[in-house]
Design an enzyme around this catalytic site. Structure first.
Site, PDB file in Angstrom:
ATOM      1  N   GLY A 301       0.809  -1.203   0.000  1.00 21.49           N
ATOM      2  CA  GLY A 301       0.000   0.000   0.000  1.00 21.49           C
ATOM      3  C   GLY A 301       0.850   1.264   0.000  1.00 21.49           C
ATOM      4  O   GLY A 301       1.967   1.280  -0.526  1.00 21.49           O
ATOM      5  N   HIS A 302       0.311   2.310   0.633  1.00 19.59           N
ATOM      6  CA  HIS A 302       0.943   3.629   0.605  1.00 19.59           C
ATOM      7  C   HIS A 302       2.307   3.617   1.284  1.00 19.59           C
ATOM      8  O   HIS A 302       3.259   4.216   0.790  1.00 19.59           O
ATOM      9  CB  HIS A 302       0.011   4.633   1.302  1.00 19.59           C
ATOM     10  CG  HIS A 302       0.441   6.051   1.206  1.00 19.59           C
ATOM     11  ND1 HIS A 302       0.478   6.747   0.012  1.00 19.59           N
ATOM     12  CD2 HIS A 302       0.851   6.931   2.167  1.00 19.59           C
ATOM     13  CE1 HIS A 302       0.886   7.988   0.234  1.00 19.59           C
ATOM     14  NE2 HIS A 302       1.126   8.118   1.530  1.00 19.59           N
ATOM     15  N   PHE A 303       2.392   2.942   2.425  1.00 19.38           N
ATOM     16  CA  PHE A 303       3.658   2.848   3.150  1.00 19.38           C
ATOM     17  C   PHE A 303       4.282   1.475   2.887  1.00 19.38           C
ATOM     18  O   PHE A 303       4.331   0.603   3.761  1.00 19.38           O
ATOM     19  CB  PHE A 303       3.446   3.090   4.645  1.00 19.38           C
ATOM     20  CG  PHE A 303       3.225   4.528   4.986  1.00 19.38           C
ATOM     21  CD1 PHE A 303       4.221   5.474   4.776  1.00 19.38           C
ATOM     22  CD2 PHE A 303       2.018   4.962   5.519  1.00 19.38           C
ATOM     23  CE1 PHE A 303       4.026   6.814   5.095  1.00 19.38           C
ATOM     24  CE2 PHE A 303       1.816   6.299   5.836  1.00 19.38           C
ATOM     25  CZ  PHE A 303       2.823   7.230   5.622  1.00 19.38           C
TER      26      PHE A 303
END
Length: 327
Positions: A301-303
């Site tokens: 995901g984003h991180f």
């Protein structure tokens, strides 16, 4: 006895190969052992009246990497990546003003814009002696890093992009709709207040967990530290100012793309493809402008560093070894 030892070594190598793995080289040092030997230092540089906190590891004379964090985090997002690279590279990760452990002047005393933060980080690089460096950009780190690269193309040895946008395709999704409404009505308190939901713990935790391949790999420490710092009195207004300032970035996209085409920095894309903020649609356009491009969409995901940190570190070590060298 020597013959028997050679036989056992060959047999072991064949067994590992048949299992679909690669046998480690004799005498090779495990990556975890390398990271364990790296000493990370926690330092502060003075930029004007600001104290800029940063994490640093690695030999002073090694090729440098500048790690630029995103929202709503700080240099803590690189807590595991720094020791994974610090045996061969000088790795530096600053906190922007208003983030992490750097100074946090109130938003009526300091102008929180991407232009201003980029200027602070530009001066910070001079303070710590970075004259040539590779960039790692994620989220807010991209518009800050690309300002630096466009201003000082001769300083950039390579770029690693992890969910960092430079194309309209990357912000053409539902997440950005209320933010764009605020850009269109910057005087609207209603539009500004509508974005306060992005500053809650639920929203911060969502950024860490949404799209992660395995939630058991996501440490709760990252979101907890980020939220502790977001909840400081006055930080909410800083973040809302930054949401508004993000609208200054899309007009600069053509200039950044021209920088890519003209200067052709070697680029590694290691992008969490399940990101709902900067989805893979924002990664694909880089292919139009970069000739030396290694492209990886990760199941993250984003991180992405939270779940795929070892994978990203391995990609970086190979990529930087080819294009930047190492100590």
């Amino acid at each position: 006895m020597p013959a028997r030892r050679n036989f056992l070594r060959v047999a072991l190598t064949l067994c590992v190969a048949l299992a679909g793995a690669t046998a480690p080289a004799v005498g090779a040092e495990p990556a975890a052992a390398k990271a364990a030997d790296v000493e990370v230092r926690y330092k502060t540089a003075k930029v004007g009246d600001l104290d800029i906190f940063y994490r640093e590891a690695g030999p002073k004379d090694a090729p440098a990497i500048l790690l630029l964090h995103g929202f709503p985090t700080s240099s803590q997002m690189f807590r595991n990546l720094i020791p994974a690279l610090g045996d061969k590279y000088r790795v530096i990760a600053p906190d922007y003003p208003g983030y992490g452990h750097s100074s946090m002047p109130s938003h009526d005393k300091f102008k929180y814009t991407f232009d201003n933060l980029a200027n602070v980080i530009d001066e910070f690089t001079a303070q710590v002696g970075l004259t040539k460096y590779a960039l790692y950009v994620q989220d807010y780190g991209a518009p800050i890093g690309y300002r630096l690269a466009s201003k000082h193309p001769e300083r950039i040895s390579a770029i690693v992009v992890q969910n960092g946008n430079a194309y309209e395709e990357g912000i053409d999704n539902d997440f950005w709709k209320p933010v764009k409404e605020y850009w269109a009505a910057p005087e609207s308190k209603e539009k500004r207040d509508a974005l306060r939901a992005l500053l809650t713990y639920d929203a911060t935790k969502w950024q860490y967990t949404e799209g992660a391949k395995d939630l058991e790999l996501v440490s709760p420490d990252g979101a907890a530290e980020d939220q502790f710092l977001l909840d400081r009195p006055g930080n909410d207004e800083i973040q809302l100012d930054m949401f508004l300032s993000y609208g200054s970035n899309p007009p600069l996209y053509p200039g950044w793309q021209e920088y890519f085409r003209k200067h052709q920095p070697p680029m590694l894309i290691a992008w969490g493809k399940n990101d709902k903020i900067f989805p893979a649609a924002g990664a694909e356009p880089y292919k139009r402008d970069l000739k030396t491009l290694e492209f990886h969409l990760l199941d993250a995901g984003h991180f992405a560093l939270e779940t795929n940190g070892d994978e990203i570190a391995a990609l970086m070590r190979e990529f930087l070894g080819k294009h930047v060298g190492s100590k």
